[in-house]
Design a protein around this motif. Structure first.
Motif, PDB file in Angstrom:
ATOM      1  N   HIS A  83     -16.818 -16.578 -37.153  1.00 26.77           N
ATOM      2  CA  HIS A  83     -16.693 -17.041 -38.534  1.00 26.77           C
ATOM      3  C   HIS A  83     -15.448 -16.484 -39.213  1.00 26.77           C
ATOM      4  O   HIS A  83     -14.969 -17.057 -40.194  1.00 26.77           O
ATOM      5  CB  HIS A  83     -17.938 -16.646 -39.336  1.00 26.77           C
ATOM      6  CG  HIS A  83     -19.150 -17.455 -38.997  1.00 26.77           C
ATOM      7  ND1 HIS A  83     -19.281 -18.787 -39.335  1.00 26.77           N
ATOM      8  CD2 HIS A  83     -20.292 -17.124 -38.350  1.00 26.77           C
ATOM      9  CE1 HIS A  83     -20.440 -19.236 -38.910  1.00 26.77           C
ATOM     10  NE2 HIS A  83     -21.077 -18.260 -38.317  1.00 26.77           N
ATOM     11  N   GLU A  84     -14.919 -15.369 -38.714  1.00 25.62           N
ATOM     12  CA  GLU A  84     -13.789 -14.730 -39.391  1.00 25.62           C
ATOM     13  C   GLU A  84     -12.421 -15.252 -38.936  1.00 25.62           C
ATOM     14  O   GLU A  84     -11.398 -14.806 -39.445  1.00 25.62           O
ATOM     15  CB  GLU A  84     -13.839 -13.212 -39.186  1.00 25.62           C
ATOM     16  CG  GLU A  84     -14.981 -12.531 -39.908  1.00 25.62           C
ATOM     17  CD  GLU A  84     -14.955 -12.714 -41.415  1.00 25.62           C
ATOM     18  OE1 GLU A  84     -13.886 -13.017 -41.967  1.00 25.62           O
ATOM     19  OE2 GLU A  84     -16.020 -12.564 -42.036  1.00 25.62           O
ATOM     20  N   PHE A  85     -12.397 -16.181 -37.999  1.00 27.60           N
ATOM     21  CA  PHE A  85     -11.097 -16.694 -37.554  1.00 27.60           C
ATOM     22  C   PHE A  85     -10.364 -17.399 -38.699  1.00 27.60           C
ATOM     23  O   PHE A  85      -9.141 -17.295 -38.835  1.00 27.60           O
ATOM     24  CB  PHE A  85     -11.257 -17.642 -36.361  1.00 27.60           C
ATOM     25  CG  PHE A  85      -9.949 -18.041 -35.748  1.00 27.60           C
ATOM     26  CD1 PHE A  85      -9.196 -17.114 -35.037  1.00 27.60           C
ATOM     27  CD2 PHE A  85      -9.449 -19.329 -35.887  1.00 27.60           C
ATOM     28  CE1 PHE A  85      -7.978 -17.476 -34.464  1.00 27.60           C
ATOM     29  CE2 PHE A  85      -8.240 -19.690 -35.330  1.00 27.60           C
ATOM     30  CZ  PHE A  85      -7.497 -18.762 -34.602  1.00 27.60           C
ATOM     31  N   THR A  86     -11.119 -18.102 -39.533  1.00 26.61           N
ATOM     32  CA  THR A  86     -10.501 -18.735 -40.701  1.00 26.61           C
ATOM     33  C   THR A  86      -9.906 -17.689 -41.629  1.00 26.61           C
ATOM     34  O   THR A  86      -8.836 -17.901 -42.225  1.00 26.61           O
ATOM     35  CB  THR A  86     -11.534 -19.585 -41.460  1.00 26.61           C
ATOM     36  OG1 THR A  86     -12.054 -20.580 -40.590  1.00 26.61           O
ATOM     37  CG2 THR A  86     -10.896 -20.268 -42.669  1.00 26.61           C
ATOM     38  N   SER A  87     -10.576 -16.545 -41.762  1.00 26.38           N
ATOM     39  CA  SER A  87     -10.045 -15.458 -42.588  1.00 26.38           C
ATOM     40  C   SER A  87      -8.704 -14.969 -42.034  1.00 26.38           C
ATOM     41  O   SER A  87      -7.772 -14.667 -42.792  1.00 26.38           O
ATOM     42  CB  SER A  87     -11.032 -14.286 -42.641  1.00 26.38           C
ATOM     43  OG  SER A  87     -12.274 -14.689 -43.165  1.00 26.38           O
ATOM     44  N   LEU A  88      -8.610 -14.884 -40.723  1.00 25.85           N
ATOM     45  CA  LEU A  88      -7.358 -14.475 -40.082  1.00 25.85           C
ATOM     46  C   LEU A  88      -6.242 -15.466 -40.379  1.00 25.85           C
ATOM     47  O   LEU A  88      -5.127 -15.074 -40.754  1.00 25.85           O
ATOM     48  CB  LEU A  88      -7.576 -14.349 -38.571  1.00 25.85           C
ATOM     49  CG  LEU A  88      -6.319 -14.169 -37.711  1.00 25.85           C
ATOM     50  CD1 LEU A  88      -5.572 -12.896 -38.094  1.00 25.85           C
ATOM     51  CD2 LEU A  88      -6.676 -14.165 -36.238  1.00 25.85           C
ATOM     52  N   VAL A  89      -6.535 -16.749 -40.223  1.00 25.27           N
ATOM     53  CA  VAL A  89      -5.512 -17.778 -40.453  1.00 25.27           C
ATOM     54  C   VAL A  89      -5.032 -17.742 -41.906  1.00 25.27           C
ATOM     55  O   VAL A  89      -3.823 -17.776 -42.180  1.00 25.27           O
ATOM     56  CB  VAL A  89      -6.061 -19.174 -40.096  1.00 25.27           C
ATOM     57  CG1 VAL A  89      -5.032 -20.258 -40.458  1.00 25.27           C
ATOM     58  CG2 VAL A  89      -6.409 -19.248 -38.611  1.00 25.27           C
ATOM     59  N   LEU A  90      -5.972 -17.664 -42.842  1.00 24.91           N
ATOM     60  CA  LEU A  90      -5.585 -17.622 -44.253  1.00 24.91           C
ATOM     61  C   LEU A  90      -4.761 -16.374 -44.564  1.00 24.91           C
ATOM     62  O   LEU A  90      -3.796 -16.428 -45.332  1.00 24.91           O
ATOM     63  CB  LEU A  90      -6.831 -17.661 -45.141  1.00 24.91           C
ATOM     64  CG  LEU A  90      -7.505 -19.027 -45.283  1.00 24.91           C
ATOM     65  CD1 LEU A  90      -8.804 -18.891 -46.060  1.00 24.91           C
ATOM     66  CD2 LEU A  90      -6.589 -20.015 -45.990  1.00 24.91           C
ATOM     67  N   ALA A  91      -5.135 -15.248 -43.968  1.00 27.47           N
ATOM     68  CA  ALA A  91      -4.384 -14.009 -44.214  1.00 27.47           C
ATOM     69  C   ALA A  91      -2.955 -14.135 -43.705  1.00 27.47           C
ATOM     70  O   ALA A  91      -1.999 -13.710 -44.370  1.00 27.47           O
ATOM     71  CB  ALA A  91      -5.089 -12.836 -43.547  1.00 27.47           C
ATOM     72  N   LEU A  92      -2.781 -14.725 -42.530  1.00 31.03           N
ATOM     73  CA  LEU A  92      -1.437 -14.942 -41.996  1.00 31.03           C
ATOM     74  C   LEU A  92      -0.603 -15.795 -42.945  1.00 31.03           C
ATOM     75  O   LEU A  92       0.561 -15.478 -43.237  1.00 31.03           O
ATOM     76  CB  LEU A  92      -1.519 -15.625 -40.627  1.00 31.03           C
ATOM     77  CG  LEU A  92      -2.084 -14.781 -39.467  1.00 31.03           C
ATOM     78  CD1 LEU A  92      -2.421 -15.677 -38.283  1.00 31.03           C
ATOM     79  CD2 LEU A  92      -1.089 -13.703 -39.063  1.00 31.03           C
ATOM     80  N   LEU A  93      -1.194 -16.859 -43.450  1.00 29.68           N
ATOM     81  CA  LEU A  93      -0.466 -17.769 -44.336  1.00 29.68           C
ATOM     82  C   LEU A  93      -0.146 -17.115 -45.675  1.00 29.68           C
ATOM     83  O   LEU A  93       0.986 -17.199 -46.171  1.00 29.68           O
ATOM     84  CB  LEU A  93      -1.286 -19.040 -44.553  1.00 29.68           C
ATOM     85  CG  LEU A  93      -1.511 -19.930 -43.323  1.00 29.68           C
ATOM     86  CD1 LEU A  93      -2.406 -21.107 -43.681  1.00 29.68           C
ATOM     87  CD2 LEU A  93      -0.192 -20.428 -42.760  1.00 29.68           C
ATOM     88  N   GLN A  94      -1.141 -16.458 -46.268  1.00 30.64           N
ATOM     89  CA  GLN A  94      -0.946 -15.911 -47.616  1.00 30.64           C
ATOM     90  C   GLN A  94      -0.013 -14.705 -47.619  1.00 30.64           C
ATOM     91  O   GLN A  94       0.842 -14.579 -48.494  1.00 30.64           O
ATOM     92  CB  GLN A  94      -2.306 -15.574 -48.237  1.00 30.64           C
ATOM     93  CG  GLN A  94      -3.115 -16.826 -48.559  1.00 30.64           C
ATOM     94  CD  GLN A  94      -4.577 -16.537 -48.876  1.00 30.64           C
ATOM     95  OE1 GLN A  94      -5.037 -15.402 -48.786  1.00 30.64           O
ATOM     96  NE2 GLN A  94      -5.321 -17.576 -49.237  1.00 30.64           N
TER      97      GLN A  94
END
Length: 530
Positions: A83-94
């Motif tokens: 479930h946290e993979f989306t959190s990783l992607v958003l963190a990379l982008l932001q």
């Protein structure tokens, strides 16, 4: 580490990075460190704006995503997959400079927070509520350099979990002290820090003109009602304690027609996006405390909020939903999130290798027991009735599991603990009227729902179970007040039924509006005075 499909999708996302970032890795010789190293290498290979560098953080394995030449960044202790993979992607982008889609005024509020805030969030890779908290705090750390955040996989850092007595996820610490436990949105976290926010929100609400329809509740019923009334071109408002409602706590949804599979938080986010496509005034994080019905047809109903503000409306749709039913026994509140839990998917991994109980023998209880049996040492399922009530296929599966014990005709009477965490429970054998004690570390309560209607007592007709009584049009005992969803007497508490009933209540409210002329405000005040 990443398969070809995920790699291609991630590469597409990473083109949105505008500022170079570093993946600062703190690793050791453990297998998880090797996995993390492989993951970071795979990510860096997808963008010339990403580099991997060595770090020296005390938590290993961990890595920081840092904007080059700045202190802006977030840290993950553990592998942010599941479930946290989306959190990783958003963190990379932001961190890489891609703007957030959060509301502009909320972003400005985060930037203006005064103080030094160091957050630590313990999450589980199977928790569907954790990503919302992780992503909110990550965004805050990107927006405000005085805010720091580390997301920690509780299953990987067990010693910390034990030392800090973390028994539910997500659990958040602020500056080393417990801050919150459970699902929270960005608005909720900011409001908890910015103590003046509630007063500003109340002042803003007090200035709002009366609505044609006001909807109380932001779950599937409330969202569907808002969409239908907004499409009619009438002034629509939504007051929600948390937009999405109980759907936010639902793991998998596989029976909503045309959607083969989705998860509760995603479904709730889609609902909110759809509502925001229309001219709907959404007032989130607001709790209704009292309803004052109009004195006559065409008059204005009033909804008083917990923050002291009130709203007026020509028609009202109540879609306040339901919440998990509690056992209401001594010790339950004392040990909530300290061994007493309500979400096996979220908190189950924290009880790996331990002994737990599941209270309730319906579908939810039996499904929880089956899921937990694959994680914990032993599960005791306790059912009040003489037989389990779950579907036969679920009962057969449960009976086949070697580490499950089923106790029927049993009433839980007390939760026992050592002052810090659960150590057992007491139940009464209803056949012999004897008390028995079970030693265990966790209790998962799965005994159904209770409607959120306490504030409506003495205002509209409620059933003996506290449900709002409605007719075939969704109308309550008060003209101009309608209701829909799990808070009503409609049978079968299902998302698809709630959404349909929300649409029906909206159409009924619109029909009521066109058949009843509005009462002049001055005339209404005169009538009230008389």
């Amino acid at each position: 580490m990443l398969d070809a499909n995920v790699t291609q999708q991630l590469k597409t996302y990473l083109v949105n990075i505008t500022q170079p970032i570093e993946l600062v890795a703190s690793l050791d010789d453990s297998p998880k460190s090797k996995e993390m190293g492989a993951l970071l290498t795979d990510i860096a290979a997808l963008s010339d704006k990403i580099a991997v560098v060595d770090g020296v953080d005390a938590r290993k394995p961990s890595f920081m995503i840092r904007r080059v030449g700045t202190d802006i960044g977030v840290r993950f202790a553990g592998l942010p997959m599941g479930h946290e993979f989306t959190s990783l992607v958003l963190a990379l982008l932001q961190v890489g400079g891609h703007p957030s889609k959060a509301a502009a005024d909320l972003i400005e509020q985060v930037k203006n927070l005064d103080g030094d805030f160091t957050f630590e969030t313990y999450f589980s890779l199977t928790c569907q509520n954790c990503p919302d908290v992780v992503q909110a705090l990550n965004l805050m750390a990107v927006l405000n350099p005085r805010i720091k955040h580390t997301a920690i996989d509780g299953a990987l850092f067990k010693a910390e979990v034990e030392e800090r007595k973390v028994m539910a996820v997500p659990t958040v610490f602020l500056n080393g002290e417990p801050f919150a436990s459970g699902r929270m949105e960005l608005e909720q976290i900011v409001a908890k820090i910015d103590t003046a926010a509630e007063g500003r929100a109340a002042a803003k609400i007090k200035t709002k003109a009366p609505f044609d329809v006001l909807i109380v509740g932001g779950g599937p019923a409330g969202a569907a009602a808002a969409i239908y009334t907004a499409r009619k071109g009438i002034r629509t408002g939504v007051v929600a304690e948390r937009f999405g409602g109980q759907v936010l706590d639902t793991m998998g949804i596989e029976n909503f027609a045309s959607v083969p599979h989705t998860e509760g938080p995603k479904f709730a986010a889609d609902l909110e996006r759809h509502v925001r496509d229309y001219d709907v005034d959404i007032m989130n994080l607001q709790r209704a405390e009292k309803v004052i019905p109009a004195s006559e047809a065409g008059g204005l109903h009033e909804v008083q909020l917990a923050n002291g503000a009130s709203l007026k409306t020509r028609t009202l749709i109540l879609s306040t939903g339901a919440r998990w039913r509690q056992m209401n026994v001594p010790g339950e509140d004392t040990y909530k999130n300290k061994g007493v839990a309500y979400c096996p998917h979220c908190d189950g991994p924290l009880f790996k290798g331990k002994r737990v109980a599941v209270i309730g023998g319906g579908n939810s209880g039996v499904e929880a027991a089956i899921d937990l049996a694959g994680i914990v040492a032993h599960v005791t399922l306790i059912e009040f009735d003489t037989d389990l009530r779950a579907d036969a296929v679920l009962q057969r599966k449960l009976a086949s599991l070697p580490n499950v014990k089923i106790i029927t005709s049993a009433l839980t009477t007390e939760v026992i603990g050592d002052g810090e965490k659960v150590s057992g429970l007491v139940y009464k054998d209803r056949n012999h009227d004897t008390l028995h004690e079970i030693e265990l570390e966790g209790i998962f309560v799965q005994i159904g729902l209770v409607p959120n209607t306490e504030f409506l007592r003495d205002t509209i007709a409620l059933s003996p179970r506290g449900e709002i009584e409605i007719d075939h049009r969704g109308e309550t005992s008060r003209p101009g007040i309608f209701a829909a969803g799990d808070a009503t007497t409609v049978p079968y508490k299902q998302i698809v039924i709630a959404a349909g009933d929300g649409a029906k209540a909206a159409l009924s409210a619109f029909d009521y509006l066109i058949r009843n002329e509005p009462v002049d405000a001055a005339e209404q005040e005169l009538v009230a005075a008389e």
